[in-house]
Motif scaffolding. Structure first.
Motif, PDB file in Angstrom:
ATOM      1  N   LYS A 187       0.854  -1.189   0.000  1.00  0.00           N
ATOM      2  CA  LYS A 187       0.000   0.000   0.000  1.00  0.00           C
ATOM      3  C   LYS A 187       0.885   1.233   0.000  1.00  0.00           C
ATOM      4  O   LYS A 187       1.868   1.322   0.731  1.00  0.00           O
ATOM      5  N   SER A 188       0.537   2.216  -0.823  1.00  0.00           N
ATOM      6  CA  SER A 188       1.387   3.399  -0.987  1.00  0.00           C
ATOM      7  C   SER A 188       1.520   4.171   0.322  1.00  0.00           C
ATOM      8  O   SER A 188       0.523   4.409   1.017  1.00  0.00           O
ATOM      9  N   PRO A 189       2.738   4.598   0.659  1.00  0.00           N
ATOM     10  CA  PRO A 189       2.928   5.428   1.854  1.00  0.00           C
ATOM     11  C   PRO A 189       2.153   6.738   1.802  1.00  0.00           C
ATOM     12  O   PRO A 189       1.902   7.353   2.846  1.00  0.00           O
ATOM     13  N   SER A 190       1.768   7.182   0.592  1.00  0.00           N
ATOM     14  CA  SER A 190       1.037   8.447   0.456  1.00  0.00           C
ATOM     15  C   SER A 190      -0.471   8.282   0.571  1.00  0.00           C
ATOM     16  O   SER A 190      -1.218   9.254   0.423  1.00  0.00           O
ATOM     17  N   THR A 191      -0.947   7.074   0.847  1.00  0.00           N
ATOM     18  CA  THR A 191      -2.382   6.830   1.000  1.00  0.00           C
ATOM     19  C   THR A 191      -2.946   7.707   2.117  1.00  0.00           C
ATOM     20  O   THR A 191      -2.403   7.731   3.221  1.00  0.00           O
ATOM     21  N   PRO A 192      -4.047   8.425   1.883  1.00  0.00           N
ATOM     22  CA  PRO A 192      -4.634   9.271   2.925  1.00  0.00           C
ATOM     23  C   PRO A 192      -5.204   8.448   4.084  1.00  0.00           C
ATOM     24  O   PRO A 192      -5.759   7.364   3.869  1.00  0.00           O
ATOM     25  N   VAL A 193      -5.060   8.984   5.284  1.00  0.00           N
ATOM     26  CA  VAL A 193      -5.544   8.321   6.491  1.00  0.00           C
ATOM     27  C   VAL A 193      -6.180   9.368   7.402  1.00  0.00           C
ATOM     28  O   VAL A 193      -5.684  10.491   7.521  1.00  0.00           O
ATOM     29  N   ALA A 194      -7.281   8.977   8.057  1.00  0.00           N
ATOM     30  CA  ALA A 194      -7.906   9.828   9.076  1.00  0.00           C
ATOM     31  C   ALA A 194      -8.019   9.040  10.369  1.00  0.00           C
ATOM     32  O   ALA A 194      -8.295   7.833  10.356  1.00  0.00           O
ATOM     33  N   ALA A 195      -7.804   9.715  11.486  1.00  0.00           N
ATOM     34  CA  ALA A 195      -8.063   9.142  12.806  1.00  0.00           C
ATOM     35  C   ALA A 195      -9.131  10.010  13.466  1.00  0.00           C
ATOM     36  O   ALA A 195      -8.974  11.226  13.565  1.00  0.00           O
ATOM     37  N   ILE A 196     -10.212   9.379  13.896  1.00  0.00           N
ATOM     38  CA  ILE A 196     -11.380  10.096  14.405  1.00  0.00           C
ATOM     39  C   ILE A 196     -11.631   9.665  15.845  1.00  0.00           C
ATOM     40  O   ILE A 196     -11.983   8.517  16.106  1.00  0.00           O
ATOM     41  N   GLN A 197     -11.439  10.577  16.769  1.00  0.00           N
ATOM     42  CA  GLN A 197     -11.619  10.281  18.193  1.00  0.00           C
ATOM     43  C   GLN A 197     -13.012  10.703  18.633  1.00  0.00           C
ATOM     44  O   GLN A 197     -13.511  11.760  18.259  1.00  0.00           O
ATOM     45  N   TRP A 198     -13.664   9.876  19.440  1.00  0.00           N
ATOM     46  CA  TRP A 198     -15.009  10.147  19.959  1.00  0.00           C
ATOM     47  C   TRP A 198     -15.972  10.565  18.829  1.00  0.00           C
ATOM     48  O   TRP A 198     -16.696  11.548  18.939  1.00  0.00           O
TER      49      TRP A 198
END
Length: 259
Positions: A187-198
């Protein structure tokens, strides 16, 4: 003989519970509830309903699963209407299947009342659709931690190469490992990621980065559990369609103006 309802309470916003789930709460004699349910939902219970907390924290179980199963069976055998109120959906990383098996074993009547799972709802409240005709035709729900003492069961190569959107539950503490495994298998290191708390609550916070950098961003911003991690090109859409945090900001500004 009583009856047990395994009810999904939804992801945190109390208004996201289903109509049937709310009716179950209102009719219950006994409610066994988890840590991540919005306790506002308990205000709909009957005044004489017995409320039993059985939430779990990472590394600490207030009540072991076997004990929860025992309580469900025992109260049902007393002729009670029992609600097992679980965050999200009972059958998505909620151990609802284990509880249903225990009820079958003891001949207890039960119903499953699905709930909205955080993998969909937290993403939606962050402005991220988990599927989109231009970006994602597949989505996978993945647990971010394995049972203590068990072997690695997650098929990282399949996830890295064959699934467009990954929704990872309970993965904050293992985030560096998760990212490294996905990059290891292509998987490409540039793949977008989000972390959503609560997610879906007034305390919701969202950070975005890439697969290569998200672990550092999460650590810097002190994002902790409960959080959802969304990986895939759909995360790009947040820049245009995020709505909930903007709504919270408007409500806060309005409140400050009144003061």
């Amino acid at each position: 003989m009583g009856k047990v309802y395994l009810v999904g309470a939804g992801p945190g916003d109390p208004e996201l519970i289903t109509v049937k789930g709310l009716k179950c709460i209102q009719q219950a004699d006994v409610i066994l509830y988890d840590r991540l349910i919005n306790e506002e939902l308990l205000s709909y219970a009957k005044k004489d309903a017995e409320l039993i907390f059985c939430g779990k924290l990472p590394g600490y179980h207030t009540m072991q699963q076997e004990t929860i199963n025992h309580f469900l069976v025992r109260h049902a055998k007393k002729g009670k209407t029992v609600v097992r109120l679980k965050g999200g959906d009972p059958f998505v990383f909620g151990r609802g299947g284990e509880e249903a098996e225990a009820l079958v074993k003891h001949g207890i009547e039960f119903e499953i009342v699905p709930g909205i799972t955080s993998g969909i709802a937290a993403a939606a409240y962050a402005g991220i659709p988990v599927t989109h005709r231009d970006f994602s035709s597949s989505v996978a729900f993945i647990t971010g931690h394995k049972r203590k003492g068990s072997e690695e069961e997650i098929k990282w190569e399949t996830l890295a190469k064959g699934i467009d959107t990954l929704a990872i539950y309970m993965g904050i503490s293992n985030l560096p490992y998760i990212c490294n495994q996905l990059m290891k298998y292509g998987k490409s290191p540039s793949t977008p990621v989000a972390a959503i708390q609560w997610g879906t609550t007034v305390d919701q916070r969202t950070v975005t980065a890439t697969l290569a950098t998200i672990a550092n961003v999460v650590a810097k911003e002190k994002i902790e559990n409960p959080s959802m991690i969304i990986i895939g090109d759909v995360v790009k859409l947040r820049a245009n369609i995020q709505w909930f945090e903007q709504l919270l900001a408007k409500q806060s500004a309005a409140a400050n103006t009144v003061l």
